[in-house]
Each structure stands twice: as C-alpha cells, then as structure tokens.
Design a protein around this motif. Structure first.
Motif, mmCIF file in Angstrom:
data_model
loop_
_atom_site.group_PDB
_atom_site.id
_atom_site.type_symbol
_atom_site.label_atom_id
_atom_site.label_comp_id
_atom_site.label_asym_id
_atom_site.label_seq_id
_atom_site.Cartn_x
_atom_site.Cartn_y
_atom_site.Cartn_z
ATOM 1 N N UNK A 181 0.849 -1.186 0.000
ATOM 2 C CA UNK A 181 0.000 0.000 0.000
ATOM 3 C C UNK A 181 0.889 1.241 0.000
ATOM 4 N N UNK A 182 0.666 2.147 -0.971
ATOM 5 C CA UNK A 182 1.475 3.350 -1.115
ATOM 6 C C UNK A 182 0.624 4.596 -0.898
ATOM 7 N N UNK A 183 1.272 5.751 -0.831
ATOM 8 C CA UNK A 183 0.544 7.005 -0.702
ATOM 9 C C UNK A 183 -0.254 7.300 -1.977
ATOM 10 N N UNK A 184 -1.272 8.139 -1.839
ATOM 11 C CA UNK A 184 -2.052 8.548 -3.003
ATOM 12 C C UNK A 184 -3.031 7.511 -3.479
ATOM 13 N N UNK A 185 -3.388 6.535 -2.625
ATOM 14 C CA UNK A 185 -4.368 5.535 -3.011
ATOM 15 C C UNK A 185 -3.848 4.493 -3.978
ATOM 16 N N UNK A 186 -2.526 4.274 -4.015
ATOM 17 C CA UNK A 186 -1.926 3.313 -4.938
ATOM 18 C C UNK A 186 -1.612 2.007 -4.218
ATOM 19 N N UNK A 187 -1.973 0.881 -4.860
ATOM 20 C CA UNK A 187 -1.637 -0.460 -4.359
ATOM 21 C C UNK A 187 -0.934 -1.215 -5.479
ATOM 22 N N UNK A 188 0.130 -1.924 -5.131
ATOM 23 C CA UNK A 188 0.829 -2.742 -6.120
ATOM 24 C C UNK A 188 0.827 -4.193 -5.658
ATOM 25 N N UNK A 189 0.795 -5.120 -6.638
ATOM 26 C CA UNK A 189 0.697 -6.557 -6.364
ATOM 27 C C UNK A 189 1.812 -7.288 -7.106
ATOM 28 N N UNK A 190 2.411 -8.306 -6.443
ATOM 29 C CA UNK A 190 3.524 -9.078 -6.991
ATOM 30 C C UNK A 190 3.217 -10.557 -6.812
ATOM 31 N N UNK A 191 2.995 -11.275 -7.933
ATOM 32 C CA UNK A 191 2.581 -12.671 -7.838
ATOM 33 C C UNK A 191 3.576 -13.655 -8.408
ATOM 34 N N UNK A 192 3.388 -14.952 -8.025
ATOM 35 C CA UNK A 192 4.177 -16.104 -8.494
ATOM 36 C C UNK A 192 5.598 -16.118 -7.938
ATOM 37 N N UNK A 193 5.830 -15.486 -6.786
ATOM 38 C CA UNK A 193 7.190 -15.385 -6.240
ATOM 39 C C UNK A 193 7.730 -16.744 -5.810
#
Length: 448
Positions: free
Chosen positions: A348-360
C-alpha cells in the motif's frame, strides 16, 4: 735526322740534375721517417730479459694496536626492533609456509593460530591472492597479524600481556572517487565491461536515467557516457563499489546529466546540475532488466484455464531468483499464498496506490504484514508458484482500487529539492559537474 736525335739527348741530359736532386730529397725523407722505427727496434733489442727467480721473499710480522671498543648498544625500546612484512597467500601455501615467509618463528604463535577457535579461520580460509601482514620483532616473535578473510571481514591476532588474542571485524576501508568513460558499441553492459566498470554501477546508471532513456530500445552505437562513482579499498585492494556520484549520458545526440546529493538528513536523491529532481515517486518496473511476456489487457486467452480472461497486470519474464524491488515507499498489506497468485505481496502506497507481486519463489527475509519498505528495497524473488507456465513476475498497479496498466499509467512526480538545501546542493553540484565536463571534453577530443 741525326741532328734531331742530338737535340733530344741534350734535353734529357739537361733534366738529369733535377731528377737527381728529387731522388736525393726522397731518400732523405725516407731515412728520417724510419728513425722512430729504428728506435723502437733498438729499444726492444737492448731491453734486458726480466727474471723473477731472483726476487727475495720475506715475511714481516708487526704489532697493530686496535682501538678500544665501547660497550655494545642495547636498545631499551623494543618497538624499534619491530617491523611489518606484507605478503599474499600463494596457491600452494600452508599455515607453516606462510608464517615462515613472514618470519614468524615462535611456536606459541603457531599453536595459537592452529587451536584458537577464531584464529583457526586463517588456516581454513587460505585463499590465493588474499592479503596478509605480520609484525614481528628481531627474535621472530609474532606481535600482530592481520588477514583478509573476505572482502568485508579481517582477522586480527595480537599479542597482549595475557597472551595472544584474536578478533574478527570489518576492515577500515579507504574510499576514492573513480572517473571513467566508455562508448556504446552493442549494449550498456558490454561498454562497462570494456573499461572495468562493475555491473552494479551500470545498473545504477540505468535506474538514474530510466525516466529519459529506455535502455532496452533507445541505445544506439556511438552513444557515450561519463561516470563518477565511489570505490572502497582495503590495503590498496578493491573491496566493493558504492554509489554513482555523477553521470553524463549522451543518447542519440542528446546529453543527460545527473548528480547525487545527500541532504543533511541523510536522504539520497539524484538531480540535474541545476537542481531538477530525476527521481520518480514510483519506479516504472520493479525488476532491473526484463522483458514483457504478457501485457495489460481486458481480454486474454488464459494458457492454464483455457478461456478468455482479463489480464489486469503485466507479466515480466525473468529467471527464478531475480530480485524484486519496491517501486516506491509503502507498507506491506499482505504477504503469503493466495489462489492463482501463489506466493504474493500487496504493498500500500501514498495517493491511493496499491501494487501486487505474484508467483514469487520466496519472500525477502523478515518481510511481514504492516512492515514499512522504502523505494528500492528487495521484497522478494521471481518464481513460478501458483498458476504459472514459466518463471515470471505478475505485476499489478491499482489506483483507488481500479487496475491500471503499470507501463502506461502516469507516475506521480517526485518531491523537488527543498529550498533550504539549494545553496549547498549547487556548490556540491558545481564541483562534480566540472569533473564531468573535463572528462567528457577529453573523450570527445580523443574521438575526434
């Protein structure tokens, strides 16, 4: 006829006195020239033969008075008799041969190096080329020894009043600035390899100029760069490289410059020489170098489910184990296993941004929910867990809960240089920029 012959005879007779006089002078000249030769012959002729048989031989014995010898000087300062000797481990070295070459002769020191738990690392880690130095006294007793166990660790053995002691610690490194330049002929890494620039510096340059240059497609033969970076040395040996301090990159005729600045609070960022920030609040990609194997689309035939399905992210192909970086400061919202994602991380980042990282394949050690991460921190490694046909990173970018294409979304601008630091930055920048210009000018001159 008879009269003619008589005339010729008179002429001949008239010339005879002249001929006689000339011959006489020539004879006298030859005689005078021969006198030195006759003298030499006479000298050799009259020199008597030298005989050594009649020379008398006698022995003479005399009393010689020797000067008085004062009491021999004995140094009270034993330190003056101590000396350092530096060497390197050779391929066939043993502990005994190495100590012999360093003139260490006391058995107490050798026993300590063989039996002490910390000092035994010397004998077990004799690696050709590694530096070692020892201080011994005139009797060959070891006083102090230093050995480079690895680039970041040094073993020190020292004699004290209570005997020998050993300790392992990080060495005191000397930091120097390195200035280098190169021309692109095929790729960035080929250019840096040609002038012995470490890969870590090449990666930093790619990140610094990533907002202006696409290092996958924009590079052209003839592009060139100049870089100033930190290098750390231990006893003259390169241990590791630090950060890029300044760089200039000319791509397709256009030149870009960057200067690193560490403000009094310790925060590091890159700016143009005039103070414009080169940082983005988000990195475009969480991987250093990769290729896109599947783009963002609302309709894609899923290779495992065998049906049309939206692909609300991008697949970045990379070998298993490739490091994944946080593209911006944030907080770990979720870390664990989740459905087709396999091993997955939500940030979860500032400004309403979410990032996702899959298959690790795995997560960074100690990563947990609620943990804060900074831009560039390693959060995990590429794998193929969950529903994946090959190793890659599935990367998603959500703005206020809505999926956006990570490769096309407008990234927030970075914070500008704080006004209170501007004067200090400009002074710092002027020095580095002058070095870049000097090296760049010499490079252009050599190319011409």
């Amino acid at each position: 006829m008879q009269q003619t012959e008589q005339s010729q005879r008179k002429v001949i007779l008239t010339q005879n006195p002249a001929l006689k006089e000339r011959k006489l002078r020539l004879r006298w000249l030859l005689a005078i020239s021969s006198l030195p030769l006759f003298g030499i012959i006479t000298a050799f002729g009259i020199a008597p033969q030298t005989s050594t048989q009649d020379v008398a031989i006698s022995t003479i014995v005399e009393d010689v008075e020797l000067p008085e010898i004062s009491t021999p000087f004995v140094s009270e300062n034993l330190e003056s008799e101590n000396y350092w000797q530096a060497d390197q481990v050779r391929r066939d070295d043993t502990l005994a041969s190495l100590m012999s070459r360093l003139n260490v002769q006391n058995s107490e020191a050798l026993d300590f190096l063989r039996k002490n738990p910390d000092a035994r690392a010397l004998a077990s880690q004799l690696r050709p080329g590694r530096a070692i130095q020892a201080q011994v006294n005139a009797s060959g007793e070891l006083l102090k020894l230093q050995y480079q166990l690895n680039p970041t660790s040094t073993l020190t053995v020292e004699r004290t009043d209570s005997g020998y002691q050993a300790k392992t610690a990080e060495p005191t490194l000397e930091t120097h600035n390195v200035l280098k330049t190169a021309e692109i002929k095929s790729s960035l890494f080929a250019a840096t390899d040609s002038v012995d620039i470490p890969d870590s510096i090449a990666i930093q340059m790619a990140e610094i100029f990533s907002s202006d240059i696409d290092f996958h497609s924009d590079l052209r033969k003839g592009d060139r760069f100049v870089v100033i970076y930190e290098a750390k040395y231990n006893n003259g040996n390169l241990v590791n490289t630090g950060q890029v301090l300044a760089a200039e990159f000319t791509n397709q005729g256009k030149t870009y410059k960057a200067v690193m600045y560490r403000n009094p609070e310790g925060k590091v960022a890159y700016y143009t020489p005039e103070g414009k920030s080169l940082h983005k609040s988000f990195l475009r990609s969480p991987l250093e170098f990769t290729r896109i194997s599947s783009g963002f689309t609302l309709g894609r035939f899923h290779p495992i489910l065998q049906k049309m399905r939206a692909h609300k992210g991008v697949d970045l192909a990379a070998p298993i184990g490739t490091r994944i970086k946080a593209p911006a400061d944030g907080v770990v919202q979720f870390v664990g296993v989740k459905g087709g994602y396999g091993n997955v991380i939500y940030l979860q980042h500032n400004g309403g941004v979410t990032t996702v990282y899959g298959h690790l394949s795995r997560f960074a050690p100690g990563l947990r929910q609620g943990m804060k991460v900074s831009q560039g921190d390693i959060i995990g490694h590429v794998g193929m867990t969950g529903m994946a046909t090959g190793p890659h990173l599935h990367y998603e970018f959500l703005l206020n809960g809505v999926h956006r294409d990570p490769l096309k979304v407008a990234l927030p601008a970075a914070q500008p240089l704080a006004p209170q630091y501007r004067e200090d930055f400009l002074a710092h920048s002027a020095n580095l920029n002058a070095q870049l210009q000097l090296l760049s000018a010499s490079t252009v001159a050599s190319l011409d």
